[in-house]
Design a protein around this motif. Structure first.
Motif, PDB file in Angstrom:
ATOM      1  N   ASN A   8       0.760  -1.249  -0.241  1.00 47.13           N
ATOM      2  CA  ASN A   8      -0.042   0.045   0.033  1.00 47.13           C
ATOM      3  C   ASN A   8       0.851   1.299  -0.018  1.00 47.13           C
ATOM      4  N   ALA A   9       2.149   1.233   0.204  1.00 47.36           N
ATOM      5  CA  ALA A   9       2.942   2.228   0.354  1.00 47.36           C
ATOM      6  C   ALA A   9       2.951   3.249  -0.793  1.00 47.36           C
ATOM      7  N   LYS A  10       2.932   2.948  -1.951  1.00 47.39           N
ATOM      8  CA  LYS A  10       2.998   3.894  -3.174  1.00 47.39           C
ATOM      9  C   LYS A  10       1.474   4.436  -3.214  1.00 47.39           C
ATOM     10  N   GLN A  11       0.589   3.694  -2.780  1.00 45.15           N
ATOM     11  CA  GLN A  11      -0.894   4.349  -3.146  1.00 45.15           C
ATOM     12  C   GLN A  11      -1.033   5.526  -1.761  1.00 45.15           C
ATOM     13  N   GLN A  32      13.080   1.171   5.283  1.00 41.75           N
ATOM     14  CA  GLN A  32      13.488   0.557   4.066  1.00 41.75           C
ATOM     15  C   GLN A  32      12.226   0.661   2.856  1.00 41.75           C
ATOM     16  N   ILE A  33      10.828   0.327   3.450  1.00 41.65           N
ATOM     17  CA  ILE A  33       9.961   0.279   2.446  1.00 41.65           C
ATOM     18  C   ILE A  33       9.502   1.676   2.021  1.00 41.65           C
ATOM     19  N   VAL A  34       9.703   2.787   2.947  1.00 38.56           N
ATOM     20  CA  VAL A  34       9.457   4.145   2.633  1.00 38.56           C
ATOM     21  C   VAL A  34      10.629   4.749   1.657  1.00 38.56           C
ATOM     22  N   ASN A  35      11.800   4.320   1.647  1.00 47.32           N
ATOM     23  CA  ASN A  35      12.810   4.588   1.048  1.00 47.32           C
ATOM     24  C   ASN A  35      12.568   4.003  -0.623  1.00 47.32           C
ATOM     25  N   ASP A  36      12.200   2.868  -0.829  1.00 50.85           N
ATOM     26  CA  ASP A  36      11.664   2.127  -1.910  1.00 50.85           C
ATOM     27  C   ASP A  36      10.610   2.848  -2.679  1.00 50.85           C
ATOM     28  N   ALA A  37       9.578   2.931  -1.812  1.00 48.20           N
ATOM     29  CA  ALA A  37       8.504   3.430  -2.275  1.00 48.20           C
ATOM     30  C   ALA A  37       8.657   5.014  -2.932  1.00 48.20           C
ATOM     31  N   CYS A  38       9.464   5.621  -1.974  1.00 51.72           N
ATOM     32  CA  CYS A  38       9.539   7.159  -2.250  1.00 51.72           C
ATOM     33  C   CYS A  38      10.446   7.108  -3.591  1.00 51.72           C
ATOM     34  N   LEU A  39      11.431   6.428  -3.876  1.00 49.31           N
ATOM     35  CA  LEU A  39      12.393   6.663  -4.958  1.00 49.31           C
ATOM     36  C   LEU A  39      11.275   6.184  -6.102  1.00 49.31           C
ATOM     37  N   LEU A  98      25.978  12.961   2.980  1.00 50.93           N
ATOM     38  CA  LEU A  98      25.680  11.660   2.027  1.00 50.93           C
ATOM     39  C   LEU A  98      25.842  11.810   0.631  1.00 50.93           C
ATOM     40  N   TYR A  99      26.387  10.775   0.017  1.00 51.55           N
ATOM     41  CA  TYR A  99      26.419  10.957  -1.473  1.00 51.55           C
ATOM     42  C   TYR A  99      25.789   9.746  -2.155  1.00 51.55           C
ATOM     43  N   PRO A 100      24.933  10.052  -2.907  1.00 49.61           N
ATOM     44  CA  PRO A 100      23.764   9.189  -3.808  1.00 49.61           C
ATOM     45  C   PRO A 100      24.656   7.984  -4.300  1.00 49.61           C
ATOM     46  N   ASP A 101      24.274   6.826  -4.326  1.00 53.76           N
ATOM     47  CA  ASP A 101      24.593   5.855  -4.904  1.00 53.76           C
ATOM     48  C   ASP A 101      23.900   5.565  -6.005  1.00 53.76           C
ATOM     49  N   ARG A 102      24.263   6.066  -7.249  1.00 57.67           N
ATOM     50  CA  ARG A 102      23.278   6.344  -8.419  1.00 57.67           C
ATOM     51  C   ARG A 102      22.839   4.767  -8.721  1.00 57.67           C
ATOM     52  N   ALA A 103      23.955   3.849  -8.853  1.00 59.40           N
ATOM     53  CA  ALA A 103      23.437   2.603  -9.237  1.00 59.40           C
ATOM     54  C   ALA A 103      22.596   1.903  -8.208  1.00 59.40           C
ATOM     55  N   ALA A 104      22.469   2.036  -6.912  1.00 59.92           N
ATOM     56  CA  ALA A 104      21.714   1.324  -5.933  1.00 59.92           C
ATOM     57  C   ALA A 104      20.358   1.870  -6.159  1.00 59.92           C
ATOM     58  N   VAL A 105      20.313   3.327  -6.327  1.00 66.63           N
ATOM     59  CA  VAL A 105      19.132   3.921  -6.668  1.00 66.63           C
ATOM     60  C   VAL A 105      18.125   3.520  -7.825  1.00 66.63           C
ATOM     61  N   ALA A 106      19.079   3.377  -8.978  1.00 59.14           N
ATOM     62  CA  ALA A 106      18.373   2.863 -10.259  1.00 59.14           C
ATOM     63  C   ALA A 106      17.933   1.365 -10.350  1.00 59.14           C
ATOM     64  N   ALA A 107      18.794   0.713  -9.407  1.00 53.74           N
ATOM     65  CA  ALA A 107      18.103  -0.906  -9.100  1.00 53.74           C
ATOM     66  C   ALA A 107      16.865  -0.802  -8.448  1.00 53.74           C
ATOM     67  N   VAL A 108      16.923  -0.010  -7.480  1.00 52.47           N
ATOM     68  CA  VAL A 108      15.448   0.134  -6.600  1.00 52.47           C
ATOM     69  C   VAL A 108      14.480   0.616  -7.698  1.00 52.47           C
ATOM     70  N   LYS A 109      14.611   1.620  -8.490  1.00 51.26           N
ATOM     71  CA  LYS A 109      13.533   1.884  -9.310  1.00 51.26           C
ATOM     72  C   LYS A 109      13.354   0.966 -10.391  1.00 51.26           C
ATOM     73  N   LEU A 130       9.352  -2.804  -5.262  1.00 53.31           N
ATOM     74  CA  LEU A 130       9.266  -3.078  -3.660  1.00 53.31           C
ATOM     75  C   LEU A 130       9.582  -4.730  -3.536  1.00 53.31           C
ATOM     76  N   PHE A 131      10.169  -4.972  -2.546  1.00 55.26           N
ATOM     77  CA  PHE A 131      10.014  -6.379  -2.084  1.00 55.26           C
ATOM     78  C   PHE A 131       8.855  -6.707  -1.397  1.00 55.26           C
ATOM     79  N   THR A 132       8.769  -7.994  -1.240  1.00 52.77           N
ATOM     80  CA  THR A 132       7.528  -8.509  -0.177  1.00 52.77           C
ATOM     81  C   THR A 132       8.024  -8.283   1.261  1.00 52.77           C
ATOM     82  N   ALA A 133       6.724  -8.186   2.040  1.00 50.83           N
ATOM     83  CA  ALA A 133       7.190  -7.819   3.407  1.00 50.83           C
ATOM     84  C   ALA A 133       8.094  -8.706   3.953  1.00 50.83           C
ATOM     85  N   ASP A 134       8.105 -10.176   3.783  1.00 53.68           N
ATOM     86  CA  ASP A 134       9.040 -11.034   4.558  1.00 53.68           C
ATOM     87  C   ASP A 134      10.471 -10.722   3.974  1.00 53.68           C
TER      88      ASP A 134
END
Length: 268
Positions: free
Chosen positions: A112-115, A134-141, A237-248, A252-256
């Motif tokens: 439900n995070a993105k919604q 972590q969920i907030v991070n990934d949904a916000c990205l 803090l310095y952005p890890d562009r590769a990691a951010v791109a991977a999340v996008k 999102l992962f599953t809750a587990d």
């Protein structure tokens, strides 16, 4: 536009150099979601509402307990066992009826995070829960939302601004880009002081107001305060562009996979 009553209500903050009517109107148009209406989230919401933030969303599935009232002065004894999000919305309306306060009686999770985040300009994660961060991070990205994460452990507090647009036109670092750093500031010994939560909330709200005003200082930084030794630290803090791109790319992962324990939906 501010009404005559609002102009009268906010005359003192409007008079602060660098603020003015335009900034007060910008606060009125801001839409901020606060995750967690507890020891950190409740004073954050109080001062955001008092400052004139026009729309405040409140996401919390818990109830008010007497053992937590020492750091949640937004609530009263007659509120015990009632839903924090609903009571927070009621209390904030009585504080400032010019704003809108929307309770979400649910757990923020991958499904439900993105919604939930849709329609808000800024997400403020006061859950003090790593899996939720972590969920907030990934949904916000995924949704291009700027967000703030904060925690208080005993005498140590930390907070930071993530995925925020900078003058360069690029987004600042994500929470995951500095996760190893914040692990060093965590102290999981038992205990919680109301004063450290309240003081940290004030510092966070001040930074949010500055961010909305376009004042640098929150984006791409982790700020920490040791209340026992009165020691403040500021870490870039310095952005890890590769990691951010991977999340996008992956979503999102599953809750587990996040290690998130799902709680039953709240029955209103």
């Amino acid at each position: 536009m501010l009404s005559e009553k609002e102009l009268s209500r906010y005359k003192h903050p409007i008079a602060v150099p660098g603020m003015g009517i335009n900034m007060q109107e910008k606060l009125k148009t801001a839409r901020i979601l606060v995750i967690g209406a507890g020891g950190l989230g409740s004073p954050v919401m109080q001062y955001l509402s008092a400052a004139g933030v026009g729309v405040i969303g409140i996401a919390d599935y818990g109830v008010i307990l007497e053992e937590d009232l020492h750091r949640q002065p937004l609530y009263n004894m007659q509120d015990l066992r009632k839903h924090k999000a609903k009571m927070a919305a009621s209390r904030l309306f009585s504080l400032n009826p010019w704003n809108k306060h929307y309770p979400f009686l649910l757990q923020v999770k991958p499904e439900n995070a993105k919604q939930i985040f849709e329609g808000f300009d800024l997400i403020v994660d006061c859950s003090q829960h790593r899996a939720t961060h972590q969920i907030v991070n990934d949904a916000c990205l995924q949704t291009d939302k700027p967000f703030v994460v904060a925690e208080v452990h005993n005498w140590i507090a930390w907070w930071g601004g993530f995925n925020m647009m900078q003058d360069s036109g690029e987004r600042s670092a994500s929470y995951r880009c500095g996760e190893m750093l914040v692990d060093d500031f965590r102290n999981f010994d038992a205990g919680a002081l109301g004063s450290t939560h309240g003081a940290t909330a004030l510092l966070i709200v001040n930074e949010i107001i500055k961010y909305l005003a376009g004042v640098p200082g929150l984006a791409g930084k982790i700020q920490t305060f040791n209340y026992l030794h009165q020691k403040f630290e500021l870490n870039d803090l310095y952005p890890d562009r590769a990691a951010v791109a991977a999340v996008k790319e992956r979503g999102l992962f599953t809750a587990d996979e996040y290690g998130l324990e799902i709680v039953p939906d709240v029955e209103d």
